[in-house]
Write an enzyme that holds these catalytic residues in place. Structure first.
Site, PDB file in Angstrom:
ATOM      1  N   ILE A  36       0.818  -1.216   0.000  1.00 44.29           N
ATOM      2  CA  ILE A  36       0.000   0.000   0.000  1.00 44.29           C
ATOM      3  C   ILE A  36       0.860   1.278   0.000  1.00 44.29           C
ATOM      4  O   ILE A  36       0.361   2.354  -0.310  1.00 44.29           O
ATOM      5  CB  ILE A  36      -1.008  -0.030   1.182  1.00 44.29           C
ATOM      6  CG1 ILE A  36      -2.221   0.851   0.890  1.00 44.29           C
ATOM      7  CG2 ILE A  36      -0.329   0.356   2.501  1.00 44.29           C
ATOM      8  CD1 ILE A  36      -3.397   0.627   1.799  1.00 44.29           C
ATOM      9  N   ASP A  63       1.395  -0.821   9.307  1.00 43.46           N
ATOM     10  CA  ASP A  63       1.632   0.400  10.109  1.00 43.46           C
ATOM     11  C   ASP A  63       3.113   0.803  10.010  1.00 43.46           C
ATOM     12  O   ASP A  63       3.448   1.972   9.747  1.00 43.46           O
ATOM     13  CB  ASP A  63       1.247   0.083  11.566  1.00 43.46           C
ATOM     14  CG  ASP A  63       1.173   1.315  12.447  1.00 43.46           C
ATOM     15  OD1 ASP A  63       1.153   2.438  11.911  1.00 43.46           O
ATOM     16  OD2 ASP A  63       1.109   1.151  13.684  1.00 43.46           O
TER      17      ASP A  63
HETATM   18  N1  AR6 Z   1       0.735  -3.207   2.243  1.00 48.33           N
HETATM   19  C1  AR6 Z   1      -0.472  -3.838   2.278  1.00 48.33           C
HETATM   20  N2  AR6 Z   1      -0.810  -4.748   3.205  1.00 48.33           N
HETATM   21  C2  AR6 Z   1       0.127  -5.061   4.124  1.00 48.33           C
HETATM   22  C3  AR6 Z   1       1.398  -4.464   4.165  1.00 48.33           C
HETATM   23  C4  AR6 Z   1       1.688  -3.495   3.169  1.00 48.33           C
HETATM   24  N3  AR6 Z   1       2.862  -2.872   3.118  1.00 48.33           N
HETATM   25  N4  AR6 Z   1       2.091  -4.984   5.226  1.00 48.33           N
HETATM   26  C5  AR6 Z   1       1.280  -5.877   5.830  1.00 48.33           C
HETATM   27  N5  AR6 Z   1       0.100  -5.943   5.155  1.00 48.33           N
HETATM   28  P1  AR6 Z   1      -1.034  -5.886  10.246  1.00 48.33           P
HETATM   29  P2  AR6 Z   1      -3.254  -5.629  12.151  1.00 48.33           P
HETATM   30  C6  AR6 Z   1      -1.093  -6.732   5.447  1.00 48.33           C
HETATM   31  O1  AR6 Z   1      -0.324  -6.837  11.124  1.00 48.33           O
HETATM   32  O2  AR6 Z   1      -3.517  -7.078  12.061  1.00 48.33           O
HETATM   33  C7  AR6 Z   1       1.006  -3.316  13.828  1.00 48.33           C
HETATM   34  O3  AR6 Z   1       2.169  -3.591  14.567  1.00 48.33           O
HETATM   35  C8  AR6 Z   1      -0.927  -7.987   6.279  1.00 48.33           C
HETATM   36  O4  AR6 Z   1      -0.530  -9.077   5.466  1.00 48.33           O
HETATM   37  O5  AR6 Z   1      -0.240  -4.833   9.573  1.00 48.33           O
HETATM   38  O6  AR6 Z   1      -4.395  -4.673  12.090  1.00 48.33           O
HETATM   39  C9  AR6 Z   1       0.220  -2.146  14.419  1.00 48.33           C
HETATM   40  O7  AR6 Z   1       1.060  -1.181  15.019  1.00 48.33           O
HETATM   41  C10 AR6 Z   1      -2.318  -8.157   6.847  1.00 48.33           C
HETATM   42  O8  AR6 Z   1      -3.149  -8.851   5.916  1.00 48.33           O
HETATM   43  O9  AR6 Z   1      -2.208  -5.091  11.038  1.00 48.33           O
HETATM   44  C11 AR6 Z   1      -0.652  -2.832  15.420  1.00 48.33           C
HETATM   45  O10 AR6 Z   1       0.030  -3.041  16.636  1.00 48.33           O
HETATM   46  C12 AR6 Z   1      -2.838  -6.749   6.981  1.00 48.33           C
HETATM   47  O11 AR6 Z   1      -1.929  -5.909   6.252  1.00 48.33           O
HETATM   48  C13 AR6 Z   1      -0.946  -4.165  14.800  1.00 48.33           C
HETATM   49  O12 AR6 Z   1       0.144  -4.443  13.924  1.00 48.33           O
HETATM   50  C14 AR6 Z   1      -2.917  -6.230   8.416  1.00 48.33           C
HETATM   51  O13 AR6 Z   1      -1.812  -6.729   9.150  1.00 48.33           O
HETATM   52  C15 AR6 Z   1      -2.195  -4.105  13.952  1.00 48.33           C
HETATM   53  O14 AR6 Z   1      -2.469  -5.397  13.514  1.00 48.33           O
END
Ligand code: AR6
Length: 234
Positions: A36, A63
């Site tokens: 993203i 994030d």
């Molecule tokens: N672009 C698109 N999607 C992504 C990317 C990216 N660059 N990186 C990961 N994903 P997560 P949560 C996907 O863990 O579950 C953080 O530490 C990933 O494969 O990012 O809401 C925050 O600070 C997954 O499908 O977010 C919070 O502490 C999706 O994004 C916690 O993680 C969400 O995974 C939030 O956890």
């Protein structure tokens, strides 16, 4: 992937108009595999959503990627915001991502699934006696409601900022462990519901990190007639 076609009732103008609107609302939703923070600027995406934590000060996953791409200015800005409770959202400038055409980041905090403690789990069931695992009917757990709230908050921010094209990752489905097919249904269901009523944003793109994650969205879209609450047609 092919979407099922609607069959407007011949000779019924209002039914045809309604079907047209429903088709149009689904057509404004896209599913894309990618990062993203490095989307093609030709897509015209002017706001992205961050799956943040309550501190809004960065973390891992999407994030972490968004904070790295936006730069330290984002963290400094977010230190002034006082965090964000789960289920709510806050908007910020896109800082370092502005060179890609992105003007806004909407940070939202998804729910953690499932609560690890049994008494918390019991509280998490919306309906007494309802299962609190992934076998629960969609919308029956508190986590479902919080995730839905994230999407509604983000759409409200999109309207407020007159967003043309909004990109959204799969909130809560990484570190926060929300079951992916269930989360995809909630994401699509609320996006579809919003677009039926609103012209802003014009388009919503769900950005998935893998082909498998995208397949959950395609499945949610293609099977919507089976799982969405139907008040007539969907
Ligand atoms: N672009 C698109 N999607 C992504 C990317 C990216 N660059 N990186 C990961 N994903 P997560 P949560 C996907 O863990 O579950 C953080 O530490 C990933 O494969 O990012 O809401 C925050 O600070 C997954 O499908 O977010 C919070 O502490 C999706 O994004 C916690 O993680 C969400 O995974 C939030 O956890």
């Amino acid at each position: 992937m092919e979407l099922p076609q609607f069959n407007p009732t011949p000779g019924n103008d209002s039914a045809s108009a309604a079907d047209h609107q429903l088709n149009d609302s689904v057509a404004r939703i896209r599913v894309l595999v990618g990062d993203i923070t490095s989307l093609d600027p030709s897509l015209g995406i002017d706001a992205i959503v961050n799956a943040a934590n309550e501190s809004l000060l960065g973390g891992g996953g999407v994030d972490g990627a968004i904070h790295r791409a936006a730069g330290l200015e984002l963290r400094k800005h977010n230190q002034t915001l006082g965090g964000c409770p789960t289920g709510l959202a806050k908007g910020t400038p896109a800082f370092g991502l502005e060179k890609q055409g992105i003007q806004h980041i909407f940070h939202t905090v998804g729910p953690i699934w499932p609560p690890e403690d049994q008494s918390e789990q019991e509280q998490a069931a919306m309906v007494p006696g309802a299962p609190i695992d992934d076998s629960a009917k969609l919308g029956y757990t508190y986590a479902d409601t919080l995730l839905a709230s994230c999407y509604m908050q983000v759409f409200a921010l999109a309207v407020q900022h007159n967003i043309e094209h909004l990109a959204i990752p799969a909130i809560s489905t990484g570190v926060y462990r929300f079951p992916k097919p269930r989360a995809a249904r909630i994401a699509f269901g609320h996006a579809h519901g919003h677009l039926l009523r609103a012209e802003i944003p014009n388009k919503i793109t769900f950005v998935c990190f893998s082909e498998q994650d995208a397949a959950y969205y395609h499945d949610a879209i293609n099977t919507r007639g089976q799982w969405m609450v139907s008040r007539g047609r969907i």
